[in-house]
Design a protein around this motif. Structure first.
Motif, PDB file in Angstrom:
ATOM      1  N   MET A  23       0.838  -1.204   0.000  1.00  0.00           N
ATOM      2  CA  MET A  23       0.000   0.000   0.000  1.00  0.00           C
ATOM      3  C   MET A  23       0.870   1.250   0.000  1.00  0.00           C
ATOM      4  SD  MET A  23      -3.342  -0.383   2.187  1.00  0.00           S
ATOM      5  CE  MET A  23      -4.507  -1.684   2.014  1.00  0.00           C
ATOM      6  N   GLY A  24       1.952   1.203   0.760  1.00  0.00           N
ATOM      7  CA  GLY A  24       2.838   2.360   0.855  1.00  0.00           C
ATOM      8  C   GLY A  24       3.449   2.712  -0.489  1.00  0.00           C
ATOM      9  N   ILE A  25       4.127   1.732  -1.094  1.00  0.00           N
ATOM     10  CA  ILE A  25       4.851   2.083  -2.327  1.00  0.00           C
ATOM     11  C   ILE A  25       3.922   2.355  -3.501  1.00  0.00           C
ATOM     12  CG2 ILE A  25       7.064   0.999  -1.684  1.00  0.00           C
ATOM     13  CD1 ILE A  25       6.344  -1.263  -3.636  1.00  0.00           C
ATOM     14  N   PHE A  26       2.787   1.672  -3.539  1.00  0.00           N
ATOM     15  CA  PHE A  26       1.911   1.899  -4.696  1.00  0.00           C
ATOM     16  C   PHE A  26       0.828   2.950  -4.412  1.00  0.00           C
ATOM     17  CE2 PHE A  26       3.444  -2.472  -5.729  1.00  0.00           C
ATOM     18  CZ  PHE A  26       4.094  -2.140  -6.895  1.00  0.00           C
ATOM     19  N   ALA A  27       0.104   2.809  -3.282  1.00  0.00           N
ATOM     20  CA  ALA A  27      -1.055   3.681  -3.059  1.00  0.00           C
ATOM     21  C   ALA A  27      -0.672   5.028  -2.447  1.00  0.00           C
ATOM     22  CB  ALA A  27      -2.071   2.964  -2.182  1.00  0.00           C
ATOM     23  N   VAL A  28       0.088   5.014  -1.334  1.00  0.00           N
ATOM     24  CA  VAL A  28       0.393   6.287  -0.656  1.00  0.00           C
ATOM     25  C   VAL A  28       1.282   7.171  -1.541  1.00  0.00           C
ATOM     26  CG1 VAL A  28       1.428   7.333   1.400  1.00  0.00           C
ATOM     27  CG2 VAL A  28       0.060   5.274   1.625  1.00  0.00           C
ATOM     28  N   SER A  29       2.265   6.544  -2.206  1.00  0.00           N
ATOM     29  CA  SER A  29       3.133   7.355  -3.073  1.00  0.00           C
ATOM     30  C   SER A  29       2.317   7.949  -4.220  1.00  0.00           C
ATOM     31  CB  SER A  29       4.293   6.525  -3.612  1.00  0.00           C
ATOM     32  OG  SER A  29       3.828   5.533  -4.490  1.00  0.00           O
ATOM     33  N   GLU A  30       1.367   7.173  -4.748  1.00  0.00           N
ATOM     34  CA  GLU A  30       0.499   7.673  -5.824  1.00  0.00           C
ATOM     35  C   GLU A  30      -0.342   8.849  -5.322  1.00  0.00           C
ATOM     36  OE1 GLU A  30       0.276   6.707  -9.042  1.00  0.00           O
ATOM     37  OE2 GLU A  30      -1.308   8.171  -9.383  1.00  0.00           O
ATOM     38  N   LEU A  31      -0.791   8.708  -4.075  1.00  0.00           N
ATOM     39  CA  LEU A  31      -1.605   9.772  -3.475  1.00  0.00           C
ATOM     40  C   LEU A  31      -0.817  11.089  -3.391  1.00  0.00           C
ATOM     41  CD1 LEU A  31      -4.014   9.186  -0.629  1.00  0.00           C
ATOM     42  CD2 LEU A  31      -2.423  11.010  -0.299  1.00  0.00           C
ATOM     43  N   ILE A  32       0.446  10.982  -2.977  1.00  0.00           N
ATOM     44  CA  ILE A  32       1.267  12.205  -2.866  1.00  0.00           C
ATOM     45  C   ILE A  32       1.517  12.781  -4.267  1.00  0.00           C
ATOM     46  CG2 ILE A  32       3.390  13.230  -1.934  1.00  0.00           C
ATOM     47  CD1 ILE A  32       3.556  10.795  -0.027  1.00  0.00           C
ATOM     48  N   ILE A  33       1.770  11.887  -5.226  1.00  0.00           N
ATOM     49  CA  ILE A  33       1.991  12.337  -6.611  1.00  0.00           C
ATOM     50  C   ILE A  33       0.733  13.045  -7.118  1.00  0.00           C
ATOM     51  CG2 ILE A  33       2.244  11.491  -9.021  1.00  0.00           C
ATOM     52  CD1 ILE A  33       4.892  11.012  -7.804  1.00  0.00           C
ATOM     53  N   GLN A  34      -0.443  12.458  -6.811  1.00  0.00           N
ATOM     54  CA  GLN A  34      -1.695  13.051  -7.289  1.00  0.00           C
ATOM     55  C   GLN A  34      -1.940  14.418  -6.653  1.00  0.00           C
ATOM     56  OE1 GLN A  34      -4.829  11.414  -8.773  1.00  0.00           O
ATOM     57  NE2 GLN A  34      -3.812   9.559  -9.474  1.00  0.00           N
ATOM     58  N   LEU A  35      -1.441  14.608  -5.430  1.00  0.00           N
ATOM     59  CA  LEU A  35      -1.617  15.905  -4.778  1.00  0.00           C
ATOM     60  C   LEU A  35      -0.906  17.012  -5.556  1.00  0.00           C
ATOM     61  CD1 LEU A  35      -1.219  15.195  -0.940  1.00  0.00           C
ATOM     62  CD2 LEU A  35      -3.253  16.034  -2.081  1.00  0.00           C
ATOM     63  N   GLU A  36       0.254  16.646  -6.166  1.00  0.00           N
ATOM     64  CA  GLU A  36       0.997  17.686  -6.889  1.00  0.00           C
ATOM     65  C   GLU A  36       0.547  17.847  -8.334  1.00  0.00           C
ATOM     66  OE1 GLU A  36       5.207  16.092  -5.710  1.00  0.00           O
ATOM     67  OE2 GLU A  36       4.922  15.708  -7.820  1.00  0.00           O
ATOM     68  N   SER A  37      -0.144  16.837  -8.875  1.00  0.00           N
ATOM     69  CA  SER A  37      -0.525  16.923 -10.289  1.00  0.00           C
ATOM     70  C   SER A  37      -1.740  17.844 -10.452  1.00  0.00           C
ATOM     71  CB  SER A  37      -0.830  15.535 -10.833  1.00  0.00           C
ATOM     72  OG  SER A  37      -1.877  14.986 -10.101  1.00  0.00           O
ATOM     73  N   PRO A  38      -1.965  18.357 -11.650  1.00  0.00           N
ATOM     74  CA  PRO A  38      -3.103  19.264 -11.851  1.00  0.00           C
ATOM     75  C   PRO A  38      -4.426  18.592 -11.492  1.00  0.00           C
ATOM     76  CG  PRO A  38      -1.710  19.198 -13.790  1.00  0.00           C
ATOM     77  CD  PRO A  38      -1.197  18.172 -12.860  1.00  0.00           C
ATOM     78  N   LYS A  39      -5.315  19.356 -10.913  1.00  0.00           N
ATOM     79  CA  LYS A  39      -6.581  18.797 -10.445  1.00  0.00           C
ATOM     80  C   LYS A  39      -7.522  18.518 -11.607  1.00  0.00           C
ATOM     81  CE  LYS A  39      -4.826  19.913  -6.489  1.00  0.00           C
ATOM     82  NZ  LYS A  39      -3.431  19.777  -6.827  1.00  0.00           N
ATOM     83  N   ARG A  40      -8.228  17.399 -11.489  1.00  0.00           N
ATOM     84  CA  ARG A  40      -9.204  17.053 -12.522  1.00  0.00           C
ATOM     85  C   ARG A  40     -10.516  17.751 -12.212  1.00  0.00           C
ATOM     86  NH1 ARG A  40     -11.158  12.111 -12.412  1.00  0.00           N
ATOM     87  NH2 ARG A  40     -10.174  11.589 -10.453  1.00  0.00           N
ATOM     88  N   ALA A  41     -11.085  18.357 -13.217  1.00  0.00           N
ATOM     89  CA  ALA A  41     -12.400  18.975 -13.006  1.00  0.00           C
ATOM     90  C   ALA A  41     -13.476  17.911 -13.195  1.00  0.00           C
ATOM     91  CB  ALA A  41     -12.596  20.075 -14.010  1.00  0.00           C
ATOM     92  N   SER A  42     -14.619  18.130 -12.620  1.00  0.00           N
ATOM     93  CA  SER A  42     -15.723  17.203 -12.836  1.00  0.00           C
ATOM     94  C   SER A  42     -16.087  17.249 -14.319  1.00  0.00           C
ATOM     95  CB  SER A  42     -16.922  17.620 -12.000  1.00  0.00           C
ATOM     96  OG  SER A  42     -16.592  17.488 -10.658  1.00  0.00           O
ATOM     97  N   GLN A  43     -16.288  16.090 -14.883  1.00  0.00           N
ATOM     98  CA  GLN A  43     -16.538  16.025 -16.319  1.00  0.00           C
ATOM     99  C   GLN A  43     -18.039  16.063 -16.617  1.00  0.00           C
ATOM    100  OE1 GLN A  43     -13.828  15.658 -18.434  1.00  0.00           O
ATOM    101  NE2 GLN A  43     -12.582  15.836 -16.603  1.00  0.00           N
ATOM    102  N   SER A  44     -18.379  16.696 -17.721  1.00  0.00           N
ATOM    103  CA  SER A  44     -19.771  16.590 -18.139  1.00  0.00           C
ATOM    104  C   SER A  44     -19.834  15.505 -19.204  1.00  0.00           C
ATOM    105  CB  SER A  44     -20.252  17.930 -18.686  1.00  0.00           C
ATOM    106  OG  SER A  44     -19.572  18.226 -19.865  1.00  0.00           O
ATOM    107  N   LEU A  45     -20.476  14.407 -18.841  1.00  0.00           N
ATOM    108  CA  LEU A  45     -20.509  13.256 -19.729  1.00  0.00           C
ATOM    109  C   LEU A  45     -21.936  13.002 -20.186  1.00  0.00           C
ATOM    110  CD1 LEU A  45     -18.388  11.100 -17.321  1.00  0.00           C
ATOM    111  CD2 LEU A  45     -17.543  12.039 -19.447  1.00  0.00           C
ATOM    112  N   GLY A  46     -22.052  12.589 -21.422  1.00  0.00           N
ATOM    113  CA  GLY A  46     -23.380  12.280 -21.945  1.00  0.00           C
ATOM    114  C   GLY A  46     -23.888  10.963 -21.410  1.00  0.00           C
TER     115      GLY A  46
END
Lengths: 512, 153
Positions: free
Chosen positions: A211-234
């Motif tokens: 969990m640490g190497i895959f999930a928590v590290s991904e979580l920290i990476i996602q914190l720095e990456s640009p935020k995803r906006a809510s998508q309008s999907l058909g």
């Protein structure tokens, strides 16, 4: 045991309502984690492992297999609708799925993905059932030397073939082996590197590490990456016409599934390679190659069939030899070890019923994917609208509770965060994470068999190894697995240098 | 020679130091009852330590010839999130799971860009209470209650 008897056992065992329910739950959860970009089947399996502690072996393995199957398909949904692959292997589906969605055919694209994914998984399950027992019966004669060599081959294979530098891959694998030495010595039970912590006597928490190497590290990476906006999907739904479209490309479907299985068997190659390989082959054999990349249904069939078939392929070496083909199967192997099941040839003798149940779970998982994808498809699409911060909070709570649940040790939580930071730093330094996970899982197997080999060999290592032709063959393959990528890199560097020199010379001549 | 890949060199140095440290620590592990034949308990980690040093040296050599420029950067989110994780774990027993986890999730959501006050409160507390109840009902395990322990007693 012949194949017919095995098949009979598979279906008898699978008429177990509890396991089927858990399997369906696993497939559903798998699609959910597959849909959400940045998650994927690996994270899904890792997040589910702590909860398998409280289940019997069959339902617990069914849960993991379900997530594995569902996750392989789920990535196609976000690839098609958002143009963001939910899983790395779904990146190939994006090439044609997204253009199709832009043309207003998103339902058709997702339907083709679902049926192709189902067929790929089903074909790979059949191949898993046929090939694994044969491979296991061959490997049954393996002694400690062969087993140690095989573990080494699996590890170096992952390190060499995974993305990035081979030496960094080997470094990560070594780190995994080192972390596996913490705790009691597997042969004589003396403590090693526990530093006085009783909690470490059983070794590093596998769940915390994964969990640490895959999930928590991904979580920290996602914190720095640009935020995803809510998508309008058909409005998106599954159409039966997807099945007829897929059946128009029968040959492509079978060929891509076989490529997926074969690539899956080779440790470390991964779904992206399988996807691109079958995509290219499909394009080469296609009557309409010009449509590829512009919304070709054949392209989606090729990509989805191969990346789904890869799952069954990766399960073959894990079940038959105890060597996981990729990090997801390594995590699944960890889940099996927690249940007291040691994947490898002996499992086919000591627990043949559970092996057949795994086969059955894989087959049924493929079948369950159809109704889950069909009826819950529109709900999965809505998941893409989940707010980014909510998603991270959910992952974090699942990680921390999951890690704590295993032994109720606070030290496990510290391990989780430390491995999270380690995983983050490794990602930043371009060190692949998969070899670390696989090194950790294979560590005890490798150590025990290496030390047993050294006992058997005494002082005459060379004489002992000369009498072990299989070991020698595996070791030769290991050397090739290490040396070949290095030679390839060197020749690439040489070529690049020559090209630069030629360019500079040409520029000098032009200037003068 | 101008060194372009400092990250790899740093990785190499860490690997070499780690390998030496591992070898030293392993040599302190002399087993009280050795089996006499084969590789001893401390021999295996010693071997891994030596391999780590060798791999570290190879990476160091590679980094000198590698023309790829390194781009290693650690964002502020790493120390921030680690401090939050550490505070959560440190206070788990005293504050209890419900409070410490709600605070952790709230802080992580803030870091993730959530600014809506209602969602910042409702989602972490709702998730925490849901998971706490699920674990209790599903696995019959009570996560640490901290100062709320008297409710259970």
């Amino acid at each position: 045991m012949d194949i017919l008897t095995t098949l009979a056992e598979v279906f008898t065992i699978l008429f177990d309502a509890h396991s089927l329910f858990i399997l369906a739950l696993g497939v559903t959860f798998g699609v959910i984690v597959g849909v959400l970009p940045g998650m994927g089947p690996l994270l899904g399996v890792v997040l589910a492992i702590p909860f398998t502690f409280y289940l019997d072996p069959l339902p617990s393995i069914s849960l993991l297999i379900g997530i594995f199957i569902g996750g392989n398909y789920g990535g196609a949904i976000s690839s098609t609708l958002l143009g963001i692959p939910g899983t790395p292997q779904a990146a190939v589906t994006l090439l044609d799925g997204y253009p199709m969605a832009l043309k207003g055919k998103s339902s058709e694209a997702i339907s083709i993905s679902l049926f192709s994914s189902f067929t790929g998984t089903f074909i790979s399950a059949i191949m898993l059932i046929i090939i694994s027992p044969m491979l296991a019966s061959f490997a049954l004669n393996f002694g400690p030397a062969e087993t140690a060599a095989l573990a080494l081959l699996g590890l170096t294979g992952i390190a060499s073939l995974s993305e990035g530098s081979t030496t960094k891959g080997i470094l990560a694998g070594l780190l995994g082996l080192i972390l596996a030495t913490i705790g009691n010595d597997p042969l004589i039970s003396t403590e090693r590197f526990t530093f006085g912590y009783v909690e470490l006597q059983g070794g590093v928490s596998e769940v915390a590490l994964m969990m640490g190497i895959f999930a928590v590290s991904e979580l920290i990476i996602q914190l720095e990456s640009p935020k995803r906006a809510s998508q309008s999907l058909g409005k998106v739904g599954i159409q039966i016409s997807g099945l007829t479209t897929m059946l128009r490309h029968k040959l492509c479907l079978i060929r891509s599934s076989i490529i997926g299985v074969l690539v899956g068997v080779i440790p470390g190659v991964g779904g992206v390679t399988a996807g691109f390989m079958s995509y290219k082959v499909a394009k080469d054999f296609s009557k309409e190659p010009e449509k590829f990349g512009k919304g070709s249904d054949e392209g989606i069939v090729a990509s989805e069939a191969s990346n789904s078939a890869l799952g069954g392929g990766a399960m073959i070496p894990m079940l038959a030899l105890g060597i996981p083909g990729d990090p997801t199967t390594a995590a699944m192997m960890g889940g099996m070890l927690i249940q007291g099941l040691n994947p490898g040839p002996r499992l086919f003798v000591t627990d043949s019923a559970i092996v057949n149940s795994i086969f059955g779970a894989f087959l049924m998982g493929a079948l369950i994917l159809l109704p889950v994808g069909f009826f819950l498809g529109p709900i999965f699409v809505k998941l893409l609208k989940v707010r980014y911060a909510t998603l991270l909070a959910t992952v974090l709570i699942l990680c921390s509770v999951g890690t704590y649940l295993v032994q109720s040790y606070t030290l496990d939580l510290w391990q989780l965060w430390i491995f999270g930071v380690l995983g983050y730093l490794m990602r930043k330094a371009d060190i692949p994470l998969s070899p670390l996970a696989i090194g950790f899982v294979l560590g005890p197997v490798f150590e025990v068999n290496l030390r047993r080999t050294s006992m058997l060999a005494g002082d005459g290592y060379s004489e002992y190894l000369m009498g072990q032709p299989i070991t020698l063959t595996i070791l030769t393959l290991t050397v090739v697995a290490i040396v070949y990528p290095m030679v390839r890199t060197l020749s690439k560097m040489k070529k690049a240098k020559t090209e630069t020199e030629t360019k500079t010379k040409t520029e000098t001549v032009t200037q003068s | 020679m101008k060194l372009k890949n400092r990250t790899d060199l740093a990785v190499a140095v860490i690997a070499v130091l780690f390998g030496i440290g591992l070898y030293y620590l392993s040599s302190q592990l002399a087993s009280p009852f050795s089996m006499g034949v084969g590789m001893p308990s401390e021999g295996y980690p010693q071997l891994l330590g030596i391999l780590m040093v060798i791999i570290g040296l190879i990476i160091a050599i590679e980094s000198m010839f590698n023309s790829k420029t390194s781009s290693f950067s650690v964002s502020r989110f790493l120390p921030l999130s680690f401090i939050l994780f550490a505070l959560f774990t440190y206070n788990l027993d005293s504050l209890g799971f419900i409070f410490s986890c709600t605070i952790l999730l709230c802080a992580i959501m803030l870091l993730a860009g959530e600014r809506n006050k209602f969602r910042l409160f409702a989602i972490p507390s709702g998730l925490t209470v849901f998971v706490f109840t699920l674990v209790y009902l599903g696995f019959n395990i009570i996560l640490p209650l901290g100062f709320l322990n008297f409710l259970y007693e």
